[in-house]
Design an enzyme around this catalytic site. Sequence first.
Site, PDB file in Angstrom:
ATOM      1  N   ASP A 136      -0.540  19.609 -25.930  1.00  0.00           N
ATOM      2  CA  ASP A 136      -0.015  18.371 -26.513  1.00  0.00           C
ATOM      3  C   ASP A 136      -0.630  17.137 -25.840  1.00  0.00           C
ATOM      4  O   ASP A 136      -0.178  16.017 -26.046  1.00  0.00           O
ATOM      5  CB  ASP A 136       1.519  18.335 -26.412  1.00  0.00           C
ATOM      6  N   HIS A 138      -0.803  16.624 -22.505  1.00  0.00           N
ATOM      7  CA  HIS A 138      -0.219  16.217 -21.228  1.00  0.00           C
ATOM      8  C   HIS A 138      -1.186  16.431 -20.069  1.00  0.00           C
ATOM      9  O   HIS A 138      -2.029  17.329 -20.103  1.00  0.00           O
ATOM     10  CB  HIS A 138       1.137  16.887 -20.959  1.00  0.00           C
ATOM     11  N   GLU A 143       4.310  14.164 -20.388  1.00  0.00           N
ATOM     12  CA  GLU A 143       4.387  14.583 -21.778  1.00  0.00           C
ATOM     13  C   GLU A 143       4.219  13.388 -22.722  1.00  0.00           C
ATOM     14  O   GLU A 143       4.423  12.238 -22.315  1.00  0.00           O
ATOM     15  CB  GLU A 143       5.748  15.240 -22.038  1.00  0.00           C
TER      16      GLU A 143
HETATM   17  C1  GLP Z   1       0.671  23.007 -17.160  1.00  0.00           C
HETATM   18  C2  GLP Z   1       0.368  22.068 -15.989  1.00  0.00           C
HETATM   19  C3  GLP Z   1      -0.799  21.163 -16.268  1.00  0.00           C
HETATM   20  C4  GLP Z   1      -1.935  21.970 -16.877  1.00  0.00           C
HETATM   21  C5  GLP Z   1      -1.505  22.490 -18.224  1.00  0.00           C
HETATM   22  C6  GLP Z   1      -2.575  23.292 -18.950  1.00  0.00           C
HETATM   23  O1  GLP Z   1       1.726  22.620 -17.964  1.00  0.00           O
HETATM   24  N1  GLP Z   1       1.480  21.297 -15.579  1.00  0.00           N
HETATM   25  O2  GLP Z   1      -1.189  20.512 -15.067  1.00  0.00           O
HETATM   26  O3  GLP Z   1      -3.078  21.171 -17.013  1.00  0.00           O
HETATM   27  O4  GLP Z   1      -0.363  23.296 -18.055  1.00  0.00           O
HETATM   28  O5  GLP Z   1      -2.566  24.610 -18.509  1.00  0.00           O
HETATM   29  P1  GLP Z   1      -3.691  25.663 -18.784  1.00  0.00           P
HETATM   30  O6  GLP Z   1      -4.824  25.293 -17.915  1.00  0.00           O
HETATM   31  O7  GLP Z   1      -3.074  26.970 -18.388  1.00  0.00           O
HETATM   32  O8  GLP Z   1      -4.003  25.582 -20.234  1.00  0.00           O
END
Ligand code: GLP
Length: 236
Positions: A136, A138, A143
Amino acid sequence: MNFIKVNNYEELSKKAANLIAAQVIVKPNCVLGLATGSSPVGTYKNLIEACKNGDITFENVTSVNLDEYVGLDGSNDQSYRYFMNDNLFDHINIDKEKTFVPNGCAADLKAEGEAYDAHIKALGGIDLQLLGIGLDGHIGFNEPDSFFTAETHVVDLDESTIKANARFFESEADVPRKAITMGMASIMQAKKVLLIANGANKKKIVEKAFFGPITPEVPASILQLHPDLTVIYSEN
Ligand code: GLP
């Protein structure tokens, strides 16, 4: 912005690790802003190898992590403190006393956020901030919202984030509903920002974040205003 498209996750991880290694070599006592999630795992593996080979040393490095789930302490294997120890700190020569993750179990989370920001300031700010990106948009756990939040603060996780992160827990019901995250001020004040993203499912959000309008509805889009931003993306 330096937008680098690479062919696969291995290449992404190597490039990202090289940039972080360069930072550590240029300034051995630097402050690294670190991230969790699946995206940085390969980067951390490369850094561990470089440290084991004697190419870089983390002896004088300080680290500050982006975020932590509210209610999970460091002994919980789903906490971000545990993740960082397991995926990086336990395997390199960093002084654990100089690795910081927000305390998601603090009795007063507002005071914890204020102290975290004050601490980053006292360290002289972040030299290089590593980021992933959520589906999304973030960054950390900032968020989508109708405004950007500057300071470290508590957030309610979006339904889509809870669903996306459920893969790490036994069930979706076990995913904490709240987190404490660094806000946009410390991230944007970092001297360098490095965002890594991989997978076809991240393509749309990467396009929106870096080639679309700057809006708090896509939190990562604020990074377009950063003077030293590198994005590494691999579709595979
Ligand atoms: C989590 C973390 C983020 C991270 C995101 C993406 O929610 N809080 O810091 O960048 O997920 O995660 P992934 O790398 O597993 O797609």
